[in-house]
Design an enzyme around this catalytic site. Structure first.
Site, short mmCIF file in Angstrom:
data_model
loop_
_atom_site.label_atom_id
_atom_site.label_comp_id
_atom_site.label_asym_id
_atom_site.label_seq_id
_atom_site.Cartn_x
_atom_site.Cartn_y
_atom_site.Cartn_z
N LYS A 186 5.14 7.05 18.14
CA LYS A 186 4.48 8.84 17.96
C LYS A 186 4.96 9.42 19.15
O LYS A 186 4.49 10.50 20.18
CB LYS A 186 2.84 8.21 18.23
CG LYS A 186 2.79 7.70 17.52
CD LYS A 186 0.95 7.47 17.66
CE LYS A 186 0.55 7.01 16.46
NZ LYS A 186 -0.80 5.72 16.72
N ASP A 205 1.55 6.78 1.26
CA ASP A 205 1.28 5.84 1.73
C ASP A 205 -0.19 5.62 1.50
O ASP A 205 -0.92 6.78 1.84
CB ASP A 205 1.28 5.46 3.23
CG ASP A 205 0.56 4.63 4.25
OD1 ASP A 205 -0.93 4.25 3.35
OD2 ASP A 205 0.76 4.03 5.20
N ASP A 259 0.81 -0.98 -0.07
CA ASP A 259 0.00 -0.58 -0.14
C ASP A 259 0.90 1.02 -0.29
O ASP A 259 0.79 2.25 0.24
CB ASP A 259 -0.60 0.16 1.02
CG ASP A 259 -0.40 -0.54 1.97
OD1 ASP A 259 1.14 -0.36 2.47
OD2 ASP A 259 -1.04 -0.67 3.53
#
Ligand code: GTP
Length: 334
Positions: free
Chosen positions: A159, A218, A108
């Site tokens: 993150k 992406d 993807d």
């Protein structure tokens, strides 16, 4: 050289489009995403591609009935149940008898990196595995990768909070691996390569990484899937593809701006289509207005859709006014 392409994800974020078509088989400017990926693998010397399929293999068999995609032989490795990324890579590599350096690619992503350069870098490092890295503007939503100045991965920071890392480089979803990585993954076990296997390789000092600033996206979200399509028709990429697919019927009075019209789609009179993708076989009724929308199904006359995603078999009634809607609503359709 073998390549394993991971195509077994559920594609949850791209529903309802992925309720009927697996994400890697959705077209990007009228060419299936998987064909774009496999063509780039072929250009780097890959001669056999193993598709790591987690569930629903039939659409892949139907898409490539002769077992060839972009001129490259396909090998189908269908997991007994989805094994997550590491489990899937090991299952596919064992299935195809991979015994030499191989490439792994997420199904993807769209990327212009030169894969031969990535393989050459991997070999010159003498690494067990090499990640392709790409810079992002806001790393706070990603897993950031820190490397030393010789190209060895030191740390993953998931993150990161502001100031936690100076790196803005993230895993771009393409790897070069040695067969020894397969031995790290127990047979048939559900395991993540990003969360378990790569950190173990960092601890052993065997994981390298090569950042490049080539085009990369992406395609897993409606907004990025839309952008990936438009980037291929407007000169953002190194290649430009046609914006209207074969056998599409676009009425001469329709106004199409910065949009892709899919193969055999029908766009009736007076439509205004801006920054959108009309997927193959979709039907857009008379005087419909589409803005930043993805449409697989059928739109009744005079409807207006802004920032919408319409799945296959869905029908939007005439005169509807929709914004930020998904039809059918994937929450109700699963
Ligand atoms: P979302 O559900 O929208 O998050 O998409 P996804 O399921 O594709 O998840 P994600 O983007 O995290 O997956 C990264 C890559 O790994 C994609 O190319 C997926 O197709 C693939 N993938 C994820 N899980 C599996 C699995 O269990 N088996 C196989 N064969 N591939 C997988």
């Amino acid at each position: 050289m073998h390549a394993v392409v991971l195509v077994g994800g559920f594609g949850t974020r791209l529903r309802p489009l992925t309720l009927t078509t697996p994400k890697p088989l959705l077209p990007i400017a009228n060419v299936r995403q998987l064909e774009h990926l496999i063509a780039s693998l072929g250009a780097a010397g890959v001669t056999e591609v193993v598709l790591a399929i987690g569930f629903k293999p039939e659409p892949f068999f139907e898409a490539f009935p002769d077992g060839v995609c972009a001129g490259i032989a396909l090998h189908y490795a269908v997991e007994p149940e989805p094994l997550d990324t590491a489990g899937a890579i090991a299952f596919a590599a064992r299935h195809a008898g991979v015994s030499d350096t191989f490439i792994v690619m997420n199904g993807d992503i769209m990327c212009d990196v030169d894969l031969s350069t990535l393989v050459a870098f991997h070999k010159s490092q003498g690494a067990e595995g090499t990640l392709h890295l790409t810079p992002v503007a806001d790393p706070s939503q990603f897993g950031v990768v820190e490397t030393d100045d010789k190209g060895w991965v030191q740390r993953f920071v998931e993150k990161p909070a502001p100031g936690e890392t100076s790196s803005n480089l993230v895993n771009a979803g393409t790897y070069v691996l040695e067969p020894s990585v397969i031995s790290r993954i127990p047979d048939g076990q559900r395991l993540s390569i990003e969360r378990v296997v790569f950190p173990a390789m960092v601890a052993d000092g065997t994981l390298a990484a090569m950042p490049t600033d080539d085009y990369w996206i992406d395609t897993g979200l409606p907004s990025t899937y839309l952008r990936a399509n438009l980037d291929l028709i407007d000169g953002t990429r190194t290649r430009i593809l046609a914006s209207v697919g074969p056998q599409a019927h676009v009425h001469s009075s329709a106004s199409i701006t910065h949009s892709v019209i899919g193969e055999a789609a029908i766009v009736e009179e007076g439509c205004v289509i801006i920054d959108s993708v009309v997927l193959p076989g979709a039907h857009i009724g008379a005087r419909v207005r589409l803005e930043r929308s993805l449409v697989m199904g059928s739109i009744g006359a005079e409807a207006s859709l802004i920032d919408c995603v319409v799945g296959a078999d869905a029908y939007v009634a005439p005169f509807s006014q929709l914004a930020n809607a998904k039809v059918p609503d994937p929450e109700g359709a699963v």
